[in-house]
Design a protein around this motif. Structure first.
Motif, short mmCIF file in Angstrom:
data_model
loop_
_atom_site.label_atom_id
_atom_site.label_comp_id
_atom_site.label_asym_id
_atom_site.label_seq_id
_atom_site.Cartn_x
_atom_site.Cartn_y
_atom_site.Cartn_z
N LEU A 1 27.29 -4.44 1.02
CA LEU A 1 27.72 -4.64 2.43
C LEU A 1 27.48 -3.20 3.15
O LEU A 1 26.39 -3.49 4.32
N ILE A 2 26.76 -2.23 2.56
CA ILE A 2 26.12 -1.28 3.47
C ILE A 2 24.86 -1.26 2.62
O ILE A 2 23.84 -1.11 4.26
N LYS A 3 24.08 -1.84 1.86
CA LYS A 3 22.61 -2.74 1.60
C LYS A 3 22.30 -3.22 2.98
O LYS A 3 21.52 -3.54 3.80
N SER A 4 23.07 -4.52 3.22
CA SER A 4 22.75 -5.58 4.15
C SER A 4 22.99 -4.50 5.72
O SER A 4 22.06 -5.18 6.95
N THR A 5 23.94 -3.69 5.77
CA THR A 5 24.31 -2.81 7.09
C THR A 5 22.94 -2.41 7.18
O THR A 5 22.57 -1.72 8.20
N GLU B 1 17.66 -1.19 9.63
CA GLU B 1 16.33 -1.21 9.74
C GLU B 1 15.99 -2.00 10.41
O GLU B 1 14.41 -1.90 11.28
N GLU B 2 16.12 -3.27 10.75
CA GLU B 2 15.88 -4.27 11.39
C GLU B 2 15.40 -4.22 12.91
O GLU B 2 14.74 -4.30 13.40
N GLU C 1 16.32 -1.68 14.25
CA GLU C 1 14.88 0.19 14.53
C GLU C 1 13.39 -0.83 14.75
O GLU C 1 12.71 -0.22 16.28
N ASN C 2 13.19 -1.53 13.62
CA ASN C 2 11.75 -2.54 13.55
C ASN C 2 11.88 -3.22 15.03
O ASN C 2 10.79 -3.46 15.82
N TYR C 3 13.06 -3.51 14.92
CA TYR C 3 12.96 -4.46 16.74
C TYR C 3 12.33 -4.26 18.12
O TYR C 3 11.98 -3.74 18.92
N LYS C 4 13.68 -2.94 17.68
CA LYS C 4 13.31 -1.71 18.84
C LYS C 4 12.03 -1.16 18.77
O LYS C 4 11.60 -0.73 20.34
N ASN C 5 11.47 -0.89 18.23
CA ASN C 5 9.83 0.19 18.43
C ASN C 5 9.20 -0.93 18.42
O ASN C 5 8.45 -0.87 19.68
N GLU C 6 9.81 -2.44 18.42
CA GLU C 6 8.09 -3.67 18.90
C GLU C 6 8.42 -3.75 20.46
O GLU C 6 7.30 -4.13 21.02
N ILE C 7 9.93 -3.63 20.29
CA ILE C 7 9.81 -3.95 22.10
C ILE C 7 9.43 -3.01 22.85
O ILE C 7 9.25 -2.92 23.81
N ILE C 8 9.82 -1.54 22.23
CA ILE C 8 8.58 -0.33 22.51
C ILE C 8 7.42 -0.54 23.32
O ILE C 8 7.02 -0.14 24.43
N ARG C 9 7.07 -0.80 21.74
CA ARG C 9 5.02 -1.00 21.62
C ARG C 9 4.35 -1.77 22.89
O ARG C 9 3.84 -2.14 23.46
N PHE C 10 5.84 -3.61 22.63
CA PHE C 10 5.22 -4.03 23.50
C PHE C 10 5.41 -4.12 25.36
O PHE C 10 4.45 -3.89 26.19
#
Length: 188
Positions: A114-118, A123-124, A126-135
C-alpha cells in the motif's frame, strides 16, 4: 444413662482441651462401642446362615470390583479423550500461532504494498501535474507569441500601408522574386 452422658461430656471437654491423653473412663472408650456392635450383630445375626452371609459378601465384593473395574475403564477412556483433546489443543494452538504469524506478515506485506502503491500514485500525480503545468505554460507562451505576432503584423501593415508607394512596392516585389528564384536554384 449417666455414664453415657458423662462420656459425651468428657469427649466435649477433651476436644476443647486440644491435647491428647489416656482416657481411663471405660464407657468413653472403644471396647464398649465394639461390644455393643458385636452384641447387635450376634442378636440380629442368629437367623442368618454363614453361607448366606458369605454369598452376600461375595455379591457385594463382585459389585464393588465391577464398579472399580468400570470406573478404571471409564478413567482410562477419559484419560485417552483428555490426551486427544490436549493433542488437538496443541495442534490448534500451533495453527493459531501460524495464522497469527502469517497474518502479521501478510499485514506487513499489504502495508508495504500500500505504501509503495501510494508513493507510485503520488509520483504519477506529480508527473501529471508537471505535465499540465508545462502544457499550460507552453499554451500561454504560444498565445502570447500569437498576440505579439498579430500586434507586430498589425503594426507592420500599418507602417507598410502608410509608407509604401508604388515604386517601393514594385522594388520590394522584385527583390522577393529574386530571392525566391535564388532559393529555387539552390533546391534544384
Amino acid at each position: 444413662m449417666k455414664n453415657i452422658t458423662d462420656s459425651f461430656v468428657s469427649l466435649v471437654r477433651w476436644s476443647f482441651a486440644g491435647s491428647f491423653g489416656f482416657n481411663t473412663d471405660i464407657l468413653a472408650t472403644n471396647p464398649i462401642n465394639l461390644s455393643v456392635v458385636l452384641g447387635v450383630l450376634i442378636f440380629f445375626g442368629k437367623g442368618v446362615r454363614a453361607s448366606c452371609l458369605s454369598d452376600l459378601l461375595d455379591n457385594r465384593k463382585r459389585k464393588i470390583l465391577n464398579t472399580i473395574r468400570n470406573s478404571e475403564e471409564l478413567q482410562g477412556g477419559a484419560i485417552q479423550r483428555l490426551e486427544k483433546a490436549r493433542a488437538r489443543l496443541r495442534k490448534v494452538e500451533r495453527e493459531a500461532d501460524q495464522f497469527r504469524v502469517n497474518g502479521y506478515s501478510e499485514i506487513e506485506r499489504e502495508k508495504l504494498n500500500l505504501i509503495k502503491s501510494t508513493y507510485k500514485t503520488l509520483e504519477e500525480l506529480e508527473n501529471y501535474k508537471n505535465e499540465i503545468i508545462r502544457f499550460d505554460h507552453q499554451r500561454s507562451v504560444q498565445q502570447v507569441r500569437q498576440q505579439v505576432f498579430q500586434q507586430v503584423l498589425k503594426g507592420a501593415r500599418g507602417t507598410l500601408n502608410s509608407s509604401l508607394n508604388k515604386e517601393l512596392h514594385l522594388r520590394t516585389i522584385s527583390e522577393n522574386i529574386d530571392t525566391f528564384e535564388a532559393m529555387a536554384e539552390i533546391t534544384d
